[in-house]
Motif scaffolding. Structure first.
Motif, PDB file in Angstrom:
ATOM      1  N   LYS A   1     -43.614  30.992  -7.665  1.00  0.00           N
ATOM      2  CA  LYS A   1     -43.951  30.270  -8.886  1.00  0.00           C
ATOM      3  C   LYS A   1     -45.406  30.534  -9.241  1.00  0.00           C
ATOM      4  CE  LYS A   1     -44.756  25.682  -9.085  1.00  0.00           C
ATOM      5  NZ  LYS A   1     -45.953  25.511  -9.936  1.00  0.00           N
TER       6      LYS A   1
ATOM      7  N   ARG B   1     -42.072  17.942   0.901  1.00  0.00           N
ATOM      8  CA  ARG B   1     -42.986  17.898   2.041  1.00  0.00           C
ATOM      9  C   ARG B   1     -42.186  17.990   3.335  1.00  0.00           C
ATOM     10  NH1 ARG B   1     -45.916  18.959  -1.231  1.00  0.00           N
ATOM     11  NH2 ARG B   1     -47.895  18.041  -1.888  1.00  0.00           N
TER      12      ARG B   1
ATOM     13  N   PRO C   1     -39.867  19.958  -7.177  1.00  0.00           N
ATOM     14  CA  PRO C   1     -41.150  20.019  -6.460  1.00  0.00           C
ATOM     15  C   PRO C   1     -41.339  18.693  -5.695  1.00  0.00           C
ATOM     16  CG  PRO C   1     -41.490  19.865  -8.851  1.00  0.00           C
ATOM     17  CD  PRO C   1     -40.042  19.590  -8.574  1.00  0.00           C
TER      18      PRO C   1
ATOM     19  N   ASP D   1     -50.352  28.386  -5.853  1.00  0.00           N
ATOM     20  CA  ASP D   1     -51.477  27.705  -6.507  1.00  0.00           C
ATOM     21  C   ASP D   1     -52.779  28.148  -5.841  1.00  0.00           C
ATOM     22  OD1 ASP D   1     -49.820  26.290  -8.303  1.00  0.00           O
ATOM     23  OD2 ASP D   1     -49.351  24.840  -6.736  1.00  0.00           O
TER      24      ASP D   1
ATOM     25  N   LEU E   1     -43.234  14.105 -14.110  1.00  0.00           N
ATOM     26  CA  LEU E   1     -43.973  14.816 -13.059  1.00  0.00           C
ATOM     27  C   LEU E   1     -43.835  14.081 -11.726  1.00  0.00           C
ATOM     28  CD1 LEU E   1     -47.227  15.607 -15.081  1.00  0.00           C
ATOM     29  CD2 LEU E   1     -45.428  17.229 -14.439  1.00  0.00           C
ATOM     30  N   THR E   2     -43.702  14.852 -10.657  1.00  0.00           N
ATOM     31  CA  THR E   2     -43.515  14.226  -9.338  1.00  0.00           C
ATOM     32  C   THR E   2     -44.781  13.521  -8.852  1.00  0.00           C
ATOM     33  OG1 THR E   2     -43.874  16.440  -8.471  1.00  0.00           O
ATOM     34  CG2 THR E   2     -41.630  15.640  -8.473  1.00  0.00           C
TER      35      THR E   2
ATOM     36  N   LYS F   1     -45.068  24.925 -18.253  1.00  0.00           N
ATOM     37  CA  LYS F   1     -44.706  23.600 -18.815  1.00  0.00           C
ATOM     38  C   LYS F   1     -45.129  23.499 -20.277  1.00  0.00           C
ATOM     39  CE  LYS F   1     -45.302  21.099 -14.414  1.00  0.00           C
ATOM     40  NZ  LYS F   1     -46.042  22.106 -13.609  1.00  0.00           N
TER      41      LYS F   1
ATOM     42  N   GLY G   1     -45.178  24.128  -2.329  1.00  0.00           N
ATOM     43  CA  GLY G   1     -46.514  24.701  -2.445  1.00  0.00           C
ATOM     44  C   GLY G   1     -47.249  24.604  -1.128  1.00  0.00           C
ATOM     45  N   ARG G   2     -48.091  23.562  -1.048  1.00  0.00           N
ATOM     46  CA  ARG G   2     -49.023  23.460   0.076  1.00  0.00           C
ATOM     47  C   ARG G   2     -48.362  23.430   1.446  1.00  0.00           C
ATOM     48  NH1 ARG G   2     -52.153  18.893  -3.279  1.00  0.00           N
ATOM     49  NH2 ARG G   2     -50.046  18.802  -4.122  1.00  0.00           N
TER      50      ARG G   2
ATOM     51  N   GLN H   1     -49.106  14.071  -4.667  1.00  0.00           N
ATOM     52  CA  GLN H   1     -47.718  13.802  -5.035  1.00  0.00           C
ATOM     53  C   GLN H   1     -47.355  12.367  -4.671  1.00  0.00           C
ATOM     54  OE1 GLN H   1     -46.152  15.818  -6.812  1.00  0.00           O
ATOM     55  NE2 GLN H   1     -46.286  17.953  -6.173  1.00  0.00           N
TER      56      GLN H   1
HETATM   57  O1  C5P Z   1     -48.362  21.860  -3.174  1.00  0.00           O
HETATM   58  P1  C5P Z   1     -47.155  21.199  -3.781  1.00  0.00           P
HETATM   59  O2  C5P Z   1     -45.893  21.447  -2.980  1.00  0.00           O
HETATM   60  O3  C5P Z   1     -47.374  19.743  -4.106  1.00  0.00           O
HETATM   61  O4  C5P Z   1     -46.960  21.989  -5.165  1.00  0.00           O
HETATM   62  C1  C5P Z   1     -46.030  21.579  -6.116  1.00  0.00           C
HETATM   63  C2  C5P Z   1     -46.033  22.539  -7.259  1.00  0.00           C
HETATM   64  O5  C5P Z   1     -45.008  22.153  -8.174  1.00  0.00           O
HETATM   65  C3  C5P Z   1     -47.338  22.589  -8.042  1.00  0.00           C
HETATM   66  O6  C5P Z   1     -47.504  23.948  -8.447  1.00  0.00           O
HETATM   67  C4  C5P Z   1     -47.071  21.716  -9.269  1.00  0.00           C
HETATM   68  O7  C5P Z   1     -47.762  22.185 -10.417  1.00  0.00           O
HETATM   69  C5  C5P Z   1     -45.577  21.915  -9.463  1.00  0.00           C
HETATM   70  N1  C5P Z   1     -44.864  20.837 -10.144  1.00  0.00           N
HETATM   71  C6  C5P Z   1     -44.884  19.528  -9.709  1.00  0.00           C
HETATM   72  N2  C5P Z   1     -44.217  18.553 -10.412  1.00  0.00           N
HETATM   73  C7  C5P Z   1     -43.518  18.865 -11.505  1.00  0.00           C
HETATM   74  C8  C5P Z   1     -43.472  20.213 -11.929  1.00  0.00           C
HETATM   75  C9  C5P Z   1     -44.152  21.177 -11.212  1.00  0.00           C
HETATM   76  O8  C5P Z   1     -45.478  19.240  -8.669  1.00  0.00           O
HETATM   77  N3  C5P Z   1     -42.828  17.947 -12.143  1.00  0.00           N
END
Ligand code: C5P
Length: 237
Positions: A35, A182, A179, A13, A120-121, A64, A211-212, A191
């Motif tokens: 991703k 952490r 996703p 990202d 979504l998470t 998505k 991601g992060r 999140q």
């Molecule tokens: O930085 P972080 O680990 O929170 O990134 C999570 C990634 O997963 C982001 O790119 C977000 O768009 C993606 N994602 C998500 N929840 C979902 C589907 C995809 O967080 N249900």
């Protein structure tokens, strides 16, 4: 190309193609996948996918899709032509839309894995209530996962908090892409339903989207290697 058993997917990202490529060059395509989501794809398009593939990475194109069945089917076909490893649609687009997406891959010589986004998470119970959905997140996720499986999808995107329940209910081999991962001590940020890599895999997650926790760490390659080491220890312990 990543090993078949590789579970780790790093979310790129970034706000420039250069930053994404810089990070990718520090990572090993044999041990993880990348991703490309809405931010990077909107600014850098299919070219960034091709460049990352050129470095040897399998790509999860996380756009998505959520639209009428014909439009989603055509978008999925285009993703397959780009040669991505995994692509997704919103399961809340319904079974007709998901079946159209599945059928769009029938003639593809190398069809990508097709997964459905459940809840979504970043969303919790309050967010669902605001949308007029009184179900607890787990119930909504189970409902959408069952719909995705019956429409022929390969798996779903869900929170690892739901992985244990889903792995007991869905067919064997159904992918649980999680996703909201952490590392212990990391900030959750936006999140809500977050889980560590070890707990996610112990509960049945087949793939972890991180991601992060990796991209914002001081040494992304080392953080990825540490995650692999802790998952290996889990598998052998
Ligand atoms: O930085 P972080 O680990 O929170 O990134 C999570 C990634 O997963 C982001 O790119 C977000 O768009 C993606 N994602 C998500 N929840 C979902 C589907 C995809 O967080 N249900």
């Amino acid at each position: 190309m990543a090993d078949a058993g590789s579970k780790l997917i790093v979310a790129l990202d970034f706000d420039s193609a250069g930053a994404a490529l810089d990070l990718a060059r520090r990572l090993d395509p044999a041990t993880l996948r990348l991703k490309v989501g809405k931010q990077l794809f909107t600014l850098a398009g299919p070219d960034i996918v091709r460049s990352l593939q050129g470095l040897g990475f399998d790509i999860f194109l996380d756009l998505k899709f959520h639209d009428i069945p014909t439009t989603v089917a055509k978008a999925i076909k285009s993703a397959a032509e780009l040669g991505v490893w995994m692509v997704n649609v919103h399961a809340s687009g319904g079974s007709r839309m998901m079946r159209a997406a599945r059928e769009a891959l029938n003639d593809s010589p190398r069809p990508p894995l097709l997964v459905g986004v459940t809840v979504l998470t970043s969303m919790d119970q309050e967010d669902l209530i605001e949308l007029g959905c009184d179900n607890a997140p787990i119930d909504r996720v189970c409902q959408l996962a069952a719909l995705a499986e019956s429409a022929g999808l390969d798996g779903v995107v869900c929170s690892a908090a739901e992985a244990a329940v889903l792995s007991a209910r869905q067919r064997e081999g159904f992918l649980l892409v999680t996703p909201g991962i952490r590392l212990a001590g990391d900030e959750a940020g936006d999140q809500r339903r977050v889980v560590t890599p070890e707990s996610a895999v112990a509960d049945g997650a087949t793939h972890l989207v991180v991601g992060r926790s990796i991209t914002a760490s001081d040494d992304p390659a080392k953080t990825a290697a540490d995650i692999h080491a802790s998952l290996d220890a889990l598998a052998s312990g």
